[in-house]
Motif scaffolding. Structure first.
Motif, short mmCIF file in Angstrom:
data_model
loop_
_atom_site.label_atom_id
_atom_site.label_comp_id
_atom_site.label_asym_id
_atom_site.label_seq_id
_atom_site.Cartn_x
_atom_site.Cartn_y
_atom_site.Cartn_z
N SER A 162 2.36 -0.12 -0.07
CA SER A 162 2.61 -0.59 1.30
C SER A 162 3.65 -1.69 1.37
O SER A 162 4.46 -1.73 2.29
CB SER A 162 1.30 -1.07 1.94
N HIS A 163 3.63 -2.62 0.40
CA HIS A 163 4.58 -3.75 0.42
C HIS A 163 4.55 -4.44 -0.93
O HIS A 163 3.85 -4.01 -1.83
CB HIS A 163 4.29 -4.69 1.58
N LEU A 164 5.31 -5.52 -1.05
CA LEU A 164 5.55 -6.08 -2.39
C LEU A 164 4.40 -6.81 -3.04
O LEU A 164 4.44 -7.05 -4.25
CB LEU A 164 6.76 -7.04 -2.33
N HIS A 165 3.35 -7.17 -2.31
CA HIS A 165 2.35 -8.09 -2.87
C HIS A 165 1.54 -7.47 -4.00
O HIS A 165 1.16 -6.30 -3.95
CB HIS A 165 1.46 -8.63 -1.75
N PRO A 166 1.24 -8.29 -5.04
CA PRO A 166 0.66 -7.76 -6.27
C PRO A 166 -0.74 -7.19 -6.13
O PRO A 166 -1.13 -6.32 -6.90
CB PRO A 166 0.65 -8.97 -7.22
N ASP A 167 -1.51 -7.65 -5.14
CA ASP A 167 -2.86 -7.10 -4.96
C ASP A 167 -2.81 -5.66 -4.45
O ASP A 167 -3.83 -4.96 -4.46
CB ASP A 167 -3.72 -7.99 -4.03
N HIS A 168 -1.63 -5.21 -4.04
CA HIS A 168 -1.48 -3.84 -3.53
C HIS A 168 -0.76 -2.92 -4.51
O HIS A 168 -0.98 -1.71 -4.48
CB HIS A 168 -0.71 -3.86 -2.20
N GLY A 169 0.11 -3.48 -5.34
CA GLY A 169 0.99 -2.62 -6.14
C GLY A 169 0.92 -2.77 -7.64
O GLY A 169 1.60 -2.02 -8.36
N GLY B 156 7.38 -7.78 8.95
CA GLY B 156 6.83 -8.99 9.57
C GLY B 156 5.85 -9.68 8.64
O GLY B 156 5.90 -10.89 8.47
N HIS B 157 4.92 -8.92 8.04
CA HIS B 157 4.09 -9.52 6.99
C HIS B 157 4.96 -9.74 5.76
O HIS B 157 4.82 -10.74 5.05
CB HIS B 157 2.90 -8.61 6.67
N SER B 158 5.87 -8.77 5.53
CA SER B 158 6.86 -8.90 4.45
C SER B 158 8.16 -8.32 4.99
O SER B 158 8.25 -7.94 6.15
CB SER B 158 6.37 -8.16 3.20
N GLY C 233 -1.41 -1.34 6.00
CA GLY C 233 -1.18 -2.36 4.98
C GLY C 233 -1.54 -3.74 5.52
O GLY C 233 -2.43 -3.89 6.36
N ASP C 234 -0.80 -4.73 5.07
CA ASP C 234 -1.15 -6.11 5.43
C ASP C 234 -0.57 -6.55 6.78
O ASP C 234 -0.63 -7.74 7.11
CB ASP C 234 -0.70 -7.08 4.33
N LEU C 235 -0.05 -5.60 7.56
CA LEU C 235 0.28 -5.97 8.94
C LEU C 235 -1.00 -6.27 9.71
O LEU C 235 -0.99 -6.99 10.70
CB LEU C 235 1.04 -4.84 9.64
ZN LIG Z 1 0.38 -8.79 1.56
#
Ligand SMILES: [Zn+2]
Length: 317
Positions: free
Chosen positions: A98-105, A176-178, A195-197
Protein backbone atom coordinates in the motif's frame (compact mmCIF):
# COMPACT_ATOMS: atom_id res chain seq x y z
CA UNK A 1 34.47 -25.81 34.03
CA UNK A 2 33.68 -28.86 31.89
CA UNK A 3 30.24 -29.01 33.41
CA UNK A 4 29.58 -25.42 32.36
CA UNK A 5 30.73 -26.13 28.79
CA UNK A 6 28.57 -29.22 28.55
CA UNK A 7 25.57 -27.16 29.57
CA UNK A 8 26.26 -24.32 27.15
CA UNK A 9 24.44 -25.71 24.07
CA UNK A 10 21.35 -26.50 26.14
CA UNK A 11 21.35 -23.06 27.72
CA UNK A 12 21.59 -21.42 24.27
CA UNK A 13 18.51 -23.33 23.07
CA UNK A 14 16.37 -22.06 25.94
CA UNK A 15 15.08 -18.51 25.42
CA UNK A 16 16.42 -16.06 27.98
CA UNK A 17 14.01 -14.90 30.67
CA UNK A 18 11.20 -12.86 29.17
CA UNK A 19 12.05 -13.75 25.56
CA UNK A 20 9.28 -14.77 23.18
CA UNK A 21 9.73 -17.61 20.67
CA UNK A 22 9.32 -15.10 17.79
CA UNK A 23 6.36 -16.83 16.16
CA UNK A 24 3.51 -14.74 14.77
CA UNK A 25 0.16 -16.33 15.66
CA UNK A 26 -1.97 -14.91 12.82
CA UNK A 27 -5.71 -15.03 13.39
CA UNK A 28 -7.78 -14.33 10.25
CA UNK A 29 -11.20 -12.63 10.48
CA UNK A 30 -13.55 -13.48 7.62
CA UNK A 31 -15.27 -10.26 6.52
CA UNK A 32 -16.83 -11.28 3.18
CA UNK A 33 -16.90 -14.27 0.83
CA UNK A 34 -13.24 -15.25 0.28
CA UNK A 35 -11.94 -12.13 2.05
CA UNK A 36 -10.10 -12.20 5.37
CA UNK A 37 -8.31 -9.63 7.48
CA UNK A 38 -5.41 -10.33 9.81
CA UNK A 39 -5.73 -7.62 12.42
CA UNK A 40 -2.68 -5.81 13.70
CA UNK A 41 -2.12 -4.85 17.31
CA UNK A 42 -3.61 -1.37 17.93
CA UNK A 43 -0.37 -0.18 19.49
CA UNK A 44 2.98 1.28 18.46
CA UNK A 45 5.64 -1.05 16.99
CA UNK A 46 7.12 -2.92 19.97
CA UNK A 47 8.87 -6.13 21.02
CA UNK A 48 5.54 -7.32 22.47
CA UNK A 49 3.87 -7.38 19.02
CA UNK A 50 6.83 -8.06 16.73
CA UNK A 51 5.86 -5.00 14.70
CA UNK A 52 2.60 -6.69 13.59
CA UNK A 53 0.48 -3.56 13.99
CA UNK A 54 -0.95 -3.15 10.46
CA UNK A 55 -4.06 -4.89 9.16
CA UNK A 56 -3.39 -7.26 6.27
CA UNK A 57 -5.94 -8.38 3.64
CA UNK A 58 -6.24 -11.82 2.04
CA UNK A 59 -8.51 -12.24 -1.00
CA UNK A 60 -9.19 -15.66 -2.50
CA UNK A 61 -9.58 -15.96 -6.28
CA UNK A 62 -9.81 -18.88 -8.72
CA UNK A 63 -6.23 -18.18 -9.80
CA UNK A 64 -4.65 -17.75 -6.37
CA UNK A 65 -4.49 -15.64 -3.24
CA UNK A 66 -4.15 -11.86 -3.40
CA UNK A 67 -2.62 -10.03 -0.46
CA UNK A 68 -2.99 -6.42 0.55
CA UNK A 69 0.32 -5.68 2.34
CA UNK A 70 2.84 -8.15 3.69
CA UNK A 71 3.55 -7.26 7.32
CA UNK A 72 6.67 -6.09 9.17
CA UNK A 73 9.26 -8.86 8.73
CA UNK A 74 10.28 -11.98 6.84
CA UNK A 75 9.00 -14.17 9.70
CA UNK A 76 5.60 -12.46 9.35
CA UNK A 77 5.61 -12.79 5.54
CA UNK A 78 6.33 -16.52 5.85
CA UNK A 79 3.47 -16.99 8.34
CA UNK A 80 1.17 -14.94 6.11
CA UNK A 81 2.01 -17.00 3.05
CA UNK A 82 1.19 -20.23 4.93
CA UNK A 83 -2.07 -18.76 6.20
CA UNK A 84 -3.16 -17.47 2.78
CA UNK A 85 -2.43 -20.85 1.18
CA UNK A 86 -4.32 -22.64 3.93
CA UNK A 87 -7.37 -20.36 3.68
CA UNK A 88 -7.63 -20.21 -0.11
CA UNK A 89 -6.13 -23.57 -1.06
CA UNK A 90 -3.93 -21.74 -3.57
CA UNK A 91 -0.56 -20.04 -3.89
CA UNK A 92 -0.14 -16.28 -3.55
CA UNK A 93 -0.32 -14.68 -7.01
CA UNK A 94 -0.37 -10.98 -6.10
CA UNK A 95 0.96 -8.85 -3.23
CA UNK A 96 -0.03 -5.20 -3.25
CA UNK A 97 2.14 -2.96 -1.08
CA UNK A 98 0.00 0.00 0.00
CA UNK A 99 2.80 2.47 0.83
CA UNK A 100 6.37 2.78 2.01
CA UNK A 101 6.01 2.12 5.74
CA UNK A 102 7.84 -0.95 7.09
CA UNK A 103 4.90 -2.39 9.05
CA UNK A 104 3.18 -2.89 5.67
CA UNK A 105 5.97 -3.93 3.32
CA UNK A 106 8.85 -5.58 5.17
CA UNK A 107 7.35 -9.08 4.81
CA UNK A 108 7.86 -8.92 1.04
CA UNK A 109 10.91 -11.21 1.08
CA UNK A 110 8.62 -14.21 1.66
CA UNK A 111 7.12 -13.88 -1.84
CA UNK A 112 8.49 -14.23 -5.37
CA UNK A 113 9.41 -10.76 -6.69
CA UNK A 114 7.26 -11.36 -9.79
CA UNK A 115 4.02 -11.20 -7.73
CA UNK A 116 4.88 -8.01 -5.80
CA UNK A 117 3.57 -4.64 -6.93
CA UNK A 118 3.17 -1.04 -5.76
CA UNK A 119 2.64 2.43 -7.18
CA UNK A 120 5.79 3.80 -8.91
CA UNK A 121 6.08 6.61 -6.34
CA UNK A 122 5.91 4.05 -3.50
CA UNK A 123 8.73 2.09 -5.14
CA UNK A 124 10.80 5.30 -5.24
CA UNK A 125 9.98 6.08 -1.59
CA UNK A 126 10.86 2.53 -0.48
CA UNK A 127 14.22 2.78 -2.28
CA UNK A 128 14.86 6.12 -0.59
CA UNK A 129 13.73 5.40 2.99
CA UNK A 130 13.84 1.65 3.63
CA UNK A 131 17.51 1.41 4.68
CA UNK A 132 16.76 3.86 7.51
CA UNK A 133 13.49 2.10 8.41
CA UNK A 134 15.31 -1.23 8.42
CA UNK A 135 17.89 0.02 10.90
CA UNK A 136 15.12 1.28 13.19
CA UNK A 137 13.09 -1.94 12.93
CA UNK A 138 16.11 -4.14 13.73
CA UNK A 139 16.91 -2.01 16.77
CA UNK A 140 13.31 -2.03 18.02
CA UNK A 141 12.41 -5.64 17.24
CA UNK A 142 15.60 -7.67 17.54
CA UNK A 143 15.09 -11.30 16.60
CA UNK A 144 11.62 -10.72 15.14
CA UNK A 145 13.49 -9.19 12.19
CA UNK A 146 15.90 -12.08 11.60
CA UNK A 147 16.44 -12.67 7.87
CA UNK A 148 14.43 -9.59 6.84
CA UNK A 149 16.01 -7.71 3.94
CA UNK A 150 14.81 -4.56 2.26
CA UNK A 151 12.79 -5.62 -0.79
CA UNK A 152 11.33 -3.30 -3.37
CA UNK A 153 8.05 -4.30 -5.06
CA UNK A 154 9.11 -5.50 -8.51
CA UNK A 155 6.13 -4.48 -10.65
CA UNK A 156 5.23 -0.78 -10.96
CA UNK A 157 1.43 -0.66 -10.79
CA UNK A 158 -0.70 1.34 -13.20
CA UNK A 159 -3.96 2.12 -11.38
CA UNK A 160 -7.13 0.79 -12.98
CA UNK A 161 -8.87 -2.57 -12.91
CA UNK A 162 -7.13 -5.90 -12.45
CA UNK A 163 -9.13 -9.08 -12.97
CA UNK A 164 -7.44 -11.92 -11.08
CA UNK A 165 -9.03 -15.35 -11.13
CA UNK A 166 -12.41 -13.83 -11.99
CA UNK A 167 -12.20 -11.26 -9.21
CA UNK A 168 -12.42 -7.60 -10.28
CA UNK A 169 -10.09 -5.44 -8.21
CA UNK A 170 -9.99 -1.69 -8.66
CA UNK A 171 -6.64 -0.09 -7.78
CA UNK A 172 -6.67 3.62 -6.97
CA UNK A 173 -3.69 5.95 -6.52
CA UNK A 174 -4.12 8.55 -3.77
CA UNK A 175 -1.74 10.30 -1.35
CA UNK A 176 -1.55 12.28 1.87
CA UNK A 177 -0.56 9.70 4.47
CA UNK A 178 2.54 9.24 2.31
CA UNK A 179 3.65 10.37 -1.14
CA UNK A 180 1.66 7.52 -2.71
CA UNK A 181 -1.13 5.57 -1.04
CA UNK A 182 -2.59 2.62 -2.94
CA UNK A 183 -6.23 1.70 -2.31
CA UNK A 184 -7.87 -1.49 -3.57
CA UNK A 185 -11.62 -2.09 -3.90
CA UNK A 186 -13.08 -5.55 -4.45
CA UNK A 187 -16.00 -4.79 -6.76
CA UNK A 188 -17.98 -7.94 -5.86
CA UNK A 189 -18.17 -7.27 -2.11
CA UNK A 190 -17.60 -3.50 -1.94
CA UNK A 191 -14.72 -4.07 0.49
CA UNK A 192 -12.24 -1.19 0.48
CA UNK A 193 -8.59 -1.55 1.48
CA UNK A 194 -7.39 2.06 1.85
CA UNK A 195 -4.06 1.33 3.58
CA UNK A 196 -3.01 3.97 6.08
CA UNK A 197 -5.22 6.67 4.59
CA UNK A 198 -7.77 5.33 7.08
CA UNK A 199 -7.28 4.57 10.76
CA UNK A 200 -10.13 3.43 13.04
CA UNK A 201 -10.32 3.91 16.81
CA UNK A 202 -6.54 4.19 16.63
CA UNK A 203 -4.89 7.59 16.17
CA UNK A 204 -3.39 8.21 12.70
CA UNK A 205 0.38 8.19 12.25
CA UNK A 206 1.60 11.24 10.36
CA UNK A 207 5.38 11.14 9.78
CA UNK A 208 5.04 11.73 6.01
CA UNK A 209 1.63 13.40 6.07
CA UNK A 210 0.37 16.18 3.83
CA UNK A 211 -2.84 17.36 5.53
CA UNK A 212 -4.60 18.85 2.51
CA UNK A 213 -3.80 15.92 0.19
CA UNK A 214 -4.86 13.45 2.89
CA UNK A 215 -8.22 15.22 3.36
CA UNK A 216 -8.84 15.25 -0.40
CA UNK A 217 -8.06 11.52 -0.52
CA UNK A 218 -10.52 10.82 2.31
CA UNK A 219 -13.21 12.76 0.44
CA UNK A 220 -12.49 10.63 -2.63
CA UNK A 221 -12.83 7.45 -0.53
CA UNK A 222 -16.20 8.57 0.87
CA UNK A 223 -17.26 9.12 -2.76
CA UNK A 224 -16.58 5.43 -3.48
CA UNK A 225 -19.37 4.47 -1.01
CA UNK A 226 -17.56 1.38 0.29
CA UNK A 227 -19.66 -1.32 1.96
CA UNK A 228 -16.91 -2.40 4.36
CA UNK A 229 -13.65 -0.54 5.00
CA UNK A 230 -10.53 -2.26 6.27
CA UNK A 231 -8.44 0.51 7.83
CA UNK A 232 -4.64 0.29 7.86
CA UNK A 233 -4.89 0.14 11.65
CA UNK A 234 -7.83 -0.49 13.97
CA UNK A 235 -11.01 -2.56 13.71
CA UNK A 236 -12.81 -3.25 10.44
CA UNK A 237 -15.51 -0.66 9.73
CA UNK A 238 -18.70 -2.42 8.70
CA UNK A 239 -20.49 0.90 8.13
CA UNK A 240 -18.17 1.67 5.20
CA UNK A 241 -17.44 5.32 5.98
CA UNK A 242 -17.34 5.89 9.78
CA UNK A 243 -13.59 5.22 9.98
CA UNK A 244 -12.91 7.48 7.00
CA UNK A 245 -14.86 10.30 8.66
CA UNK A 246 -13.16 9.71 12.01
CA UNK A 247 -9.72 9.93 10.38
CA UNK A 248 -10.73 13.17 8.65
CA UNK A 249 -12.05 14.58 11.95
CA UNK A 250 -8.77 13.77 13.78
CA UNK A 251 -6.61 15.30 11.04
CA UNK A 252 -8.65 18.50 11.00
CA UNK A 253 -8.51 18.77 14.80
CA UNK A 254 -4.78 17.99 14.78
CA UNK A 255 -3.83 20.62 12.18
CA UNK A 256 -5.98 23.31 13.83
CA UNK A 257 -4.74 22.47 17.33
CA UNK A 258 -1.06 22.50 16.36
CA UNK A 259 -1.56 25.86 14.65
CA UNK A 260 -3.34 27.29 17.73
CA UNK A 261 -0.60 26.00 20.02
CA UNK A 262 2.07 27.71 17.94
CA UNK A 263 0.17 31.01 17.89
CA UNK A 264 -0.32 30.79 21.69
CA UNK A 265 3.44 30.45 22.08
CA UNK A 266 3.45 26.92 23.53
CA UNK A 267 6.64 24.92 23.22
CA UNK A 268 6.57 21.38 21.82
CA UNK A 269 6.37 19.69 25.24
CA UNK A 270 3.46 21.92 26.32
CA UNK A 271 1.69 21.33 23.01
CA UNK A 272 2.16 17.56 23.41
CA UNK A 273 0.25 17.73 26.69
CA UNK A 274 -2.75 19.61 25.25
CA UNK A 275 -6.17 18.14 26.09
CA UNK A 276 -7.55 15.63 23.56
CA UNK A 277 -11.31 16.07 22.91
CA UNK A 278 -13.66 13.53 24.49
CA UNK A 279 -14.86 12.31 21.10
CA UNK A 280 -11.38 10.76 20.57
CA UNK A 281 -11.37 9.08 24.01
CA UNK A 282 -11.80 5.62 22.45
CA UNK A 283 -8.82 6.05 20.14
CA UNK A 284 -5.82 3.88 20.93
CA UNK A 285 -2.38 5.54 20.92
CA UNK A 286 -3.94 9.04 20.79
CA UNK A 287 -1.43 10.79 23.10
CA UNK A 288 1.48 8.89 21.54
CA UNK A 289 0.52 9.90 17.98
CA UNK A 290 -0.32 13.48 18.99
CA UNK A 291 3.18 13.88 20.43
CA UNK A 292 4.77 12.24 17.36
CA UNK A 293 2.75 14.53 15.07
CA UNK A 294 3.89 17.58 17.03
CA UNK A 295 7.51 16.52 16.67
CA UNK A 296 7.07 16.23 12.88
CA UNK A 297 4.94 19.29 12.22
CA UNK A 298 5.96 21.87 14.82
CA UNK A 299 9.18 23.19 13.24
CA UNK A 300 7.75 23.60 9.74
CA UNK A 301 4.35 24.95 10.85
CA UNK A 302 6.10 27.35 13.23
CA UNK A 303 8.25 28.62 10.36
CA UNK A 304 5.13 29.12 8.22
CA UNK A 305 2.94 30.70 10.93
CA UNK A 306 5.61 32.86 12.57
CA UNK A 307 7.62 34.30 9.66
CA UNK A 308 10.61 36.52 10.49
CA UNK A 309 9.83 40.02 9.33
CA UNK A 310 13.46 40.75 8.43
CA UNK A 311 13.76 37.57 6.36
CA UNK A 312 10.49 38.18 4.50
CA UNK A 313 11.40 41.85 3.86
CA UNK A 314 14.83 41.03 2.55
CA UNK A 315 13.28 38.30 0.39
CA UNK A 316 11.05 40.85 -1.35
CA UNK A 317 13.76 43.47 -1.90
ZN1 LIG B 1 1.80 4.16 7.20
Amino acid sequence: MLGALALAPVAAAIPAYGQKPFIYALKPERIADQIWVVRGDDAPIAMANGGAIANIGIIGTAEGAVLFDSGPSLRYGDALQSLATELTGKQVVRVYVSHLHPDHGFGLGAFPASVTTALPETIREIERDSPGFSDGMYRLLGDWMRGTEVKTPAQPLTPGVEVIGGRRLRTIALSGHSGADLCVVDDTSGVLFPGDLVFHNRAPATPEADFSKWRASLDALIGLSPVITVPGHGPVDSTGTAAIRQTRDWLEWLETSIGDAILRGLDMVEAGNMPIPDRFAGMAAARYELQRSISHFYPRMEAALLPRIDVSESATQ
